[in-house]
Design a protein around this motif. Structure first.
Motif, PDB file in Angstrom:
ATOM      1  N   SER A  88       0.804  -1.230   0.000  1.00  0.00           N
ATOM      2  CA  SER A  88       0.000   0.000   0.000  1.00  0.00           C
ATOM      3  C   SER A  88       0.835   1.277   0.000  1.00  0.00           C
ATOM      4  CB  SER A  88      -0.997  -0.003   1.172  1.00  0.00           C
ATOM      5  OG  SER A  88      -0.295  -0.050   2.389  1.00  0.00           O
ATOM      6  N   LYS A  91       3.121   3.814  -4.383  1.00  0.00           N
ATOM      7  CA  LYS A  91       2.119   4.668  -5.038  1.00  0.00           C
ATOM      8  C   LYS A  91       2.695   5.485  -6.190  1.00  0.00           C
ATOM      9  CE  LYS A  91      -0.860   5.167  -0.965  1.00  0.00           C
ATOM     10  NZ  LYS A  91      -2.081   4.479  -1.411  1.00  0.00           N
ATOM     11  N   LEU A 108      -1.673   2.079  -5.250  1.00  0.00           N
ATOM     12  CA  LEU A 108      -2.554   3.238  -5.472  1.00  0.00           C
ATOM     13  C   LEU A 108      -4.022   2.880  -5.242  1.00  0.00           C
ATOM     14  CD1 LEU A 108      -0.734   4.450  -8.657  1.00  0.00           C
ATOM     15  CD2 LEU A 108      -1.205   5.959  -6.719  1.00  0.00           C
ATOM     16  N   GLY A 111      -8.971   6.830  -6.203  1.00  0.00           N
ATOM     17  CA  GLY A 111      -8.995   8.297  -6.185  1.00  0.00           C
ATOM     18  C   GLY A 111      -7.623   8.893  -6.464  1.00  0.00           C
ATOM     19  N   GLU A 112      -6.594   8.227  -5.965  1.00  0.00           N
ATOM     20  CA  GLU A 112      -5.225   8.714  -6.205  1.00  0.00           C
ATOM     21  C   GLU A 112      -4.867   8.573  -7.683  1.00  0.00           C
ATOM     22  OE1 GLU A 112      -3.693   7.319  -1.760  1.00  0.00           O
ATOM     23  OE2 GLU A 112      -3.465   5.965  -3.462  1.00  0.00           O
ATOM     24  N   HIS A 115      -6.717  11.194  -9.635  1.00  0.00           N
ATOM     25  CA  HIS A 115      -6.125  12.516  -9.402  1.00  0.00           C
ATOM     26  C   HIS A 115      -4.997  12.779 -10.401  1.00  0.00           C
ATOM     27  CE1 HIS A 115      -4.817  15.985  -7.070  1.00  0.00           C
ATOM     28  NE2 HIS A 115      -3.582  15.524  -7.178  1.00  0.00           N
ATOM     29  N   GLU A 116      -4.175  11.765 -10.629  1.00  0.00           N
ATOM     30  CA  GLU A 116      -3.042  11.936 -11.556  1.00  0.00           C
ATOM     31  C   GLU A 116      -3.495  11.998 -13.013  1.00  0.00           C
ATOM     32  OE1 GLU A 116       0.027  12.594 -10.612  1.00  0.00           O
ATOM     33  OE2 GLU A 116      -0.547  12.421  -8.509  1.00  0.00           O
ATOM     34  N   SER A 130     -13.810   5.555  -4.310  1.00  0.00           N
ATOM     35  CA  SER A 130     -12.450   6.002  -4.627  1.00  0.00           C
ATOM     36  C   SER A 130     -11.368   5.449  -3.702  1.00  0.00           C
ATOM     37  CB  SER A 130     -12.394   7.532  -4.630  1.00  0.00           C
ATOM     38  OG  SER A 130     -12.349   8.008  -3.312  1.00  0.00           O
ATOM     39  N   GLN A 290     -13.709  12.926 -11.450  1.00  0.00           N
ATOM     40  CA  GLN A 290     -13.069  12.601 -10.174  1.00  0.00           C
ATOM     41  C   GLN A 290     -14.023  12.840  -8.994  1.00  0.00           C
ATOM     42  OE1 GLN A 290      -9.365  14.686  -9.595  1.00  0.00           O
ATOM     43  NE2 GLN A 290      -9.017  13.637  -7.658  1.00  0.00           N
ATOM     44  N   SER A 294     -15.747   9.850  -6.293  1.00  0.00           N
ATOM     45  CA  SER A 294     -15.594   9.739  -4.839  1.00  0.00           C
ATOM     46  C   SER A 294     -16.918  10.010  -4.108  1.00  0.00           C
ATOM     47  CB  SER A 294     -14.510  10.695  -4.342  1.00  0.00           C
ATOM     48  OG  SER A 294     -14.789  11.985  -4.804  1.00  0.00           O
TER      49      SER A 294
END
Ligand SMILES: Cc1cc2nc3c(=O)[nH]c(=O)nc-3n(C[C@H](O)[C@H](O)[C@H](O)COP(=O)(O)OP(=O)(O)OC[C@H]3O[C@@H](n4cnc5c(N)ncnc54)[C@H](O)[C@@H]3O)c2cc1C
Length: 449
Positions: A88, A91, A108, A111-112, A115-116, A130, A290, A294
């Motif tokens: 975990s 990332k 990852l 949601g992460e 985000h990218e 998310s 996004q 979430s």
């Protein structure tokens, strides 16, 4: 710590044993029904730690579990008395906006990842909450808001870096280890530790999305409408219906939608839903992908007890609707819901043998998602879940999404892999003949070939 102490000098990440202040937090997974105590937890800092962990567990003949996002309901991310590889913290992620691809490490969360990719107006299909892990979700299939237009998450996997049972790092893609590439797209964690995944991305910015909920007196018609509407939805529209207990009694139905095409066309497509009935709450409108992704997070906080029963459902008949409404109205927990997440469009049209994910059809991922807070309520909630599933059985397929299977459901593993079981067993035999990676919905090497 015993022999596990030898591992400390070989890794960059932290090794946690019982008694360490972080041990109890690290061994906890999303589903609090699961309470296992590994001999040690290796917080992998990178691929080298994963290799050392696999080799060590194998030498010491320790059970080995793989934890990425920790959201698997069966809790197979954590083992009893063995070595838990905790990915975990891995990332890292690199998006290539020109090629519309990304290489993403296994730790990852959805949601992460979003985000990218959203920084470049890109996305790919993942799930609908998310905080779920990308790795477990993708390896089992990955059904989310873009499945109608872009297929399942696994359909978008171009390559995967995998540490095999021999401690070797291989990259599986269409041109290299193509058998492994095939098996990883739906075959779950059976073949090795996936350290990163390379995905195809697609242009997705804002979507026309949201949800509407309907009161008890409209619940039956709302489900009928949902089924009729879902049956003709274009690829750009992916939907999820759900039924739960209304706070004032009776069943309530909600319909969530995500339209990822041009908005004017989307408005036209969604008009019948807007016109239907008198919805009690909710809204549909333009929003960032996004943000929508979430939206449901607060309904699934970590720390609850979870017990799920699931299958695929093709035809939401009037008889099955009656059963659903009756059970939803009597659910023992206000947090429980019965989900009808749609598999549609591109995801439904892929040849069942083209990837390891066999269950391709326009259908619903039918999921009784029971969750409650107090351990003392477990018997009541589990009993209700089983009764609801039994009552629905006549309408369900003998097939199930592997990522929905619970820890006790060993007898349903073949149903999860369907027509691909034999080929998966052959790949398993090639890459993991000793079944080092067995803490999963296990494909036994050699069996079925
Ligand atoms: C609240 C919630 C919402 C969900 N919504 C969706 C949804 O919309 N769509 C959907 O498709 N699914 C959904 N799921 C199910 C989800 O796909 C599974 O729970 C999945 O296992 C989560 O992945 P993870 O990495 O968090 O799992 P973990 O618990 O970390 O892992 C579960 C298992 O996956 C395998 N695995 C994980 N990581 C690796 C790795 N790096 N290498 C090899 N094997 C690995 C292992 O066998 C491991 O035991 C949801 C689950 C929850 C709890």
């Amino acid at each position: 710590m015993g022999p596990i102490r030898q591992l400390v000098d070989r890794v960059r990440g932290q090794l946690l044993a019982p008694g360490h202040e972080d041990y109890d937090r690290a061994r906890r997974v999303f589903n609090f029904m699961i309470d296992r105590r590994p001999a040690a937890i290796l917080r992998c800092a990178g691929v080298a730690d994963v290799i050392q962990g696999v080799l060590f567990a194998r030498r010491q003949q320790l059970p080995l579990s793989i934890h990425s996002g920790g959201h698997g309901v069966a809790g197979s991310a954590v083992c009893e008395g063995g070595l838990m590889l905790d990915l975990s913290g891995m990332k890292g992620m690199r998006v290539n906006p020109e090629r519309r691809t990304t290489q993403a490490q296994a730790g990852l969360l959805l949601g992460e990842f979003d985000h990218e990719t959203q920084a470049f107006g890109l996305a790919t299909t993942l799930g609908v909450v998310s905080v779920t892990g990308i790795a477990g979700l993708t390896l089992g299939g990955g059904l989310g808001w873009l499945n109608g237009k872009y297929g399942l998450a696994c359909d978008n996997v171009l390559a995967a870096d995998v540490v095999t049972a021999d401690g070797e790092l291989v990259t599986a893609s269409a041109s290299d280890h193509d058998d492994l590439h095939w098996a990883l797209r739906g075959g779950g964690g059976n073949f090795g530790v996936v350290t990163s995944l390379t995905y195809q991305l697609h242009p997705v910015n804002s979507v026309l999305a949201g949800g509407l909920s309907f009161p008890p007196e409209q619940a039956r018609d709302a489900l009928r409408f949902y089924h009729a509407f879902a049956s003709v939805a274009p690829d750009e529209l992916s939907m999820a219906g759900s039924v739960s207990r209304h706070p004032e009694g009776g069943p309530t139905v909600s319909i969530a939608v995500c339209y990822c095409g041009p908005f004017d066309e989307g408005e036209r497509v969604l008009q019948p839903l807007r016109d239907f009935g008198r919805h009690a709450g909710g809204a549909i409108g333009p929003m960032s992908y996004q943000a929508f992704q979430s939206g449901p997070d607060s309904g699934f906080p970590s720390g609850r007890q979870h017990y799920w029963k699931s299958s695929y459902l093709k035809d939401l008949s009037n008889e099955s609707i009656d059963v659903l409404l009756e059970f939803a109205a009597t659910s023992p927990s206000p947090y429980t819901g019965i989900g009808l997440q749609q598999m549609t469009g591109v995801a439904s049209r892929v040849d069942p043998r083209a990837t390891a994910f066999a269950h391709r059809d326009r259908q619903y991922d039918f999921l009784i998602l029971s969750q409650w807070e107090d351990r003392d309520d477990s018997d009541r909630n589990m009993d209700w879940t089983r009764r609801c599933f039994d009552a629905m059985r006549p309408y369900l397929r003998e097939a199930v999404y592997v990522n929905n299977l619970g820890e006790q459901e060993h007898d349903r593993v073949r149903d999860a892999y369907g027509v691909n079981y034999e080929r998966l067993a052959a790949v398993k035999t090639r890459y993991d003949p000793e079944n080092v990676f067995r803490l999963n919905h296990n494909i036994v090497p050699g069996v079925g070939i």
